[in-house]
Design a protein around this motif. Structure first.
Motif, PDB file in Angstrom:
ATOM      1  N   UNK A  14       0.752  -1.042  -0.162  1.00  0.00           N
ATOM      2  CA  UNK A  14       0.127   0.041  -0.049  1.00  0.00           C
ATOM      3  C   UNK A  14       0.828   1.224   0.143  1.00  0.00           C
ATOM      4  N   UNK A  15       1.815   1.372   0.888  1.00  0.00           N
ATOM      5  CA  UNK A  15       2.876   2.571   0.977  1.00  0.00           C
ATOM      6  C   UNK A  15       3.500   2.738  -0.318  1.00  0.00           C
ATOM      7  N   UNK A  16       3.787   1.551  -0.742  1.00  0.00           N
ATOM      8  CA  UNK A  16       4.484   1.684  -2.285  1.00  0.00           C
ATOM      9  C   UNK A  16       3.913   2.010  -3.360  1.00  0.00           C
ATOM     10  N   UNK A  20       4.356   5.624  -5.237  1.00  0.00           N
ATOM     11  CA  UNK A  20       4.518   5.815  -6.902  1.00  0.00           C
ATOM     12  C   UNK A  20       3.289   6.870  -7.521  1.00  0.00           C
ATOM     13  N   UNK A  21       2.127   6.969  -6.831  1.00  0.00           N
ATOM     14  CA  UNK A  21       1.186   7.722  -7.300  1.00  0.00           C
ATOM     15  C   UNK A  21       1.125   9.204  -6.814  1.00  0.00           C
ATOM     16  N   UNK A  22       2.356   9.615  -6.266  1.00  0.00           N
ATOM     17  CA  UNK A  22       2.654  11.016  -5.810  1.00  0.00           C
ATOM     18  C   UNK A  22       2.697  11.937  -6.924  1.00  0.00           C
ATOM     19  N   UNK A  23       3.146  11.843  -8.129  1.00  0.00           N
ATOM     20  CA  UNK A  23       3.082  12.561  -9.064  1.00  0.00           C
ATOM     21  C   UNK A  23       1.703  12.935  -9.604  1.00  0.00           C
ATOM     22  N   UNK A  24       0.852  11.705  -9.727  1.00  0.00           N
ATOM     23  CA  UNK A  24      -0.521  11.743 -10.075  1.00  0.00           C
ATOM     24  C   UNK A  24      -1.260  12.793  -9.092  1.00  0.00           C
ATOM     25  N   UNK A  25      -1.101  12.567  -7.969  1.00  0.00           N
ATOM     26  CA  UNK A  25      -1.689  13.762  -6.904  1.00  0.00           C
ATOM     27  C   UNK A  25      -1.172  14.887  -7.242  1.00  0.00           C
ATOM     28  N   UNK A  77       1.848  15.468  -0.671  1.00  0.00           N
ATOM     29  CA  UNK A  77       2.793  15.245   0.282  1.00  0.00           C
ATOM     30  C   UNK A  77       2.937  14.155   1.124  1.00  0.00           C
ATOM     31  N   UNK A  78       2.024  13.561   1.476  1.00  0.00           N
ATOM     32  CA  UNK A  78       2.123  12.262   2.066  1.00  0.00           C
ATOM     33  C   UNK A  78       2.715  11.123   1.333  1.00  0.00           C
ATOM     34  N   UNK A  79       2.561  11.016   0.109  1.00  0.00           N
ATOM     35  CA  UNK A  79       3.201  10.099  -0.859  1.00  0.00           C
ATOM     36  C   UNK A  79       4.790  10.535  -0.816  1.00  0.00           C
ATOM     37  N   UNK A  80       5.154  11.911  -0.743  1.00  0.00           N
ATOM     38  CA  UNK A  80       6.575  12.128  -0.583  1.00  0.00           C
ATOM     39  C   UNK A  80       7.112  11.887   0.381  1.00  0.00           C
ATOM     40  N   UNK A  81       6.389  12.051   1.583  1.00  0.00           N
ATOM     41  CA  UNK A  81       6.890  11.371   2.923  1.00  0.00           C
ATOM     42  C   UNK A  81       7.234   9.880   2.818  1.00  0.00           C
ATOM     43  N   UNK A  83       7.929   8.026   0.373  1.00  0.00           N
ATOM     44  CA  UNK A  83       8.896   7.629  -0.604  1.00  0.00           C
ATOM     45  C   UNK A  83       9.853   7.985   0.199  1.00  0.00           C
ATOM     46  N   UNK A  84      10.400   9.024   1.083  1.00  0.00           N
ATOM     47  CA  UNK A  84      11.448   9.187   1.949  1.00  0.00           C
ATOM     48  C   UNK A  84      11.698   8.130   2.998  1.00  0.00           C
ATOM     49  N   UNK A  85      10.551   7.763   3.678  1.00  0.00           N
ATOM     50  CA  UNK A  85      10.539   6.914   4.688  1.00  0.00           C
ATOM     51  C   UNK A  85      10.928   5.367   4.041  1.00  0.00           C
ATOM     52  N   UNK A  86      10.578   5.326   2.849  1.00  0.00           N
ATOM     53  CA  UNK A  86      10.845   3.794   2.262  1.00  0.00           C
ATOM     54  C   UNK A  86      12.286   3.990   1.963  1.00  0.00           C
ATOM     55  N   UNK A  87      12.924   5.004   1.458  1.00  0.00           N
ATOM     56  CA  UNK A  87      14.336   5.177   1.335  1.00  0.00           C
ATOM     57  C   UNK A  87      15.330   4.932   2.754  1.00  0.00           C
TER      58      UNK A  87
END
Length: 95
Positions: A14-16, A20-25, A77-81, A83-87
């Motif tokens: 779900x988080x992945x 990945x949909x961050x740019x769509x948002x 913003x949540x998707x960006x966060x 992504x950073x947490x996944x890194x």
């Protein structure tokens, strides 16, 4: 102190997907603002040419579009966060 439980596979997927949909948002947020701006100009022009043109309900529609764009920006913003947490999560696993 309570230690956090590890993420399940479905939560990781779900988080992945959300990351990945961050740019769509972001695209949806920008599109919403542009549509609200275009409708505002159109309704303003209609009101200017016809003083009896009812703007009230249409202003509510523009407001709802802007609120939706705001929510899409928040999702970005949540998707960006995420992504950073996944890194960070991947960085913590490497020895």
């Amino acid at each position: 102190m309570i230690s956090p439980s590890p993420l399940t596979d479905s939560e990781i997927r779900f988080a992945g997907r959300a990351a990945r949909r961050g740019h769509l948002f972001l695209a949806l947020a920008c599109g919403g603002v542009l549509i609200a701006l275009a409708l505002s100009v159109f309704y303003g022009y209609r009101r200017w040419t016809d003083p009896n043109f009812p703007v009230g309900v249409r202003a509510v529609v523009v407001l709802l579009i802007l609120l939706n764009a705001r929510q899409n920006l928040r999702q970005y913003r949540y998707a960006s966060l995420l992504r950073k947490l996944g890194d960070l999560r991947g960085a913590n696993r490497t020895p």
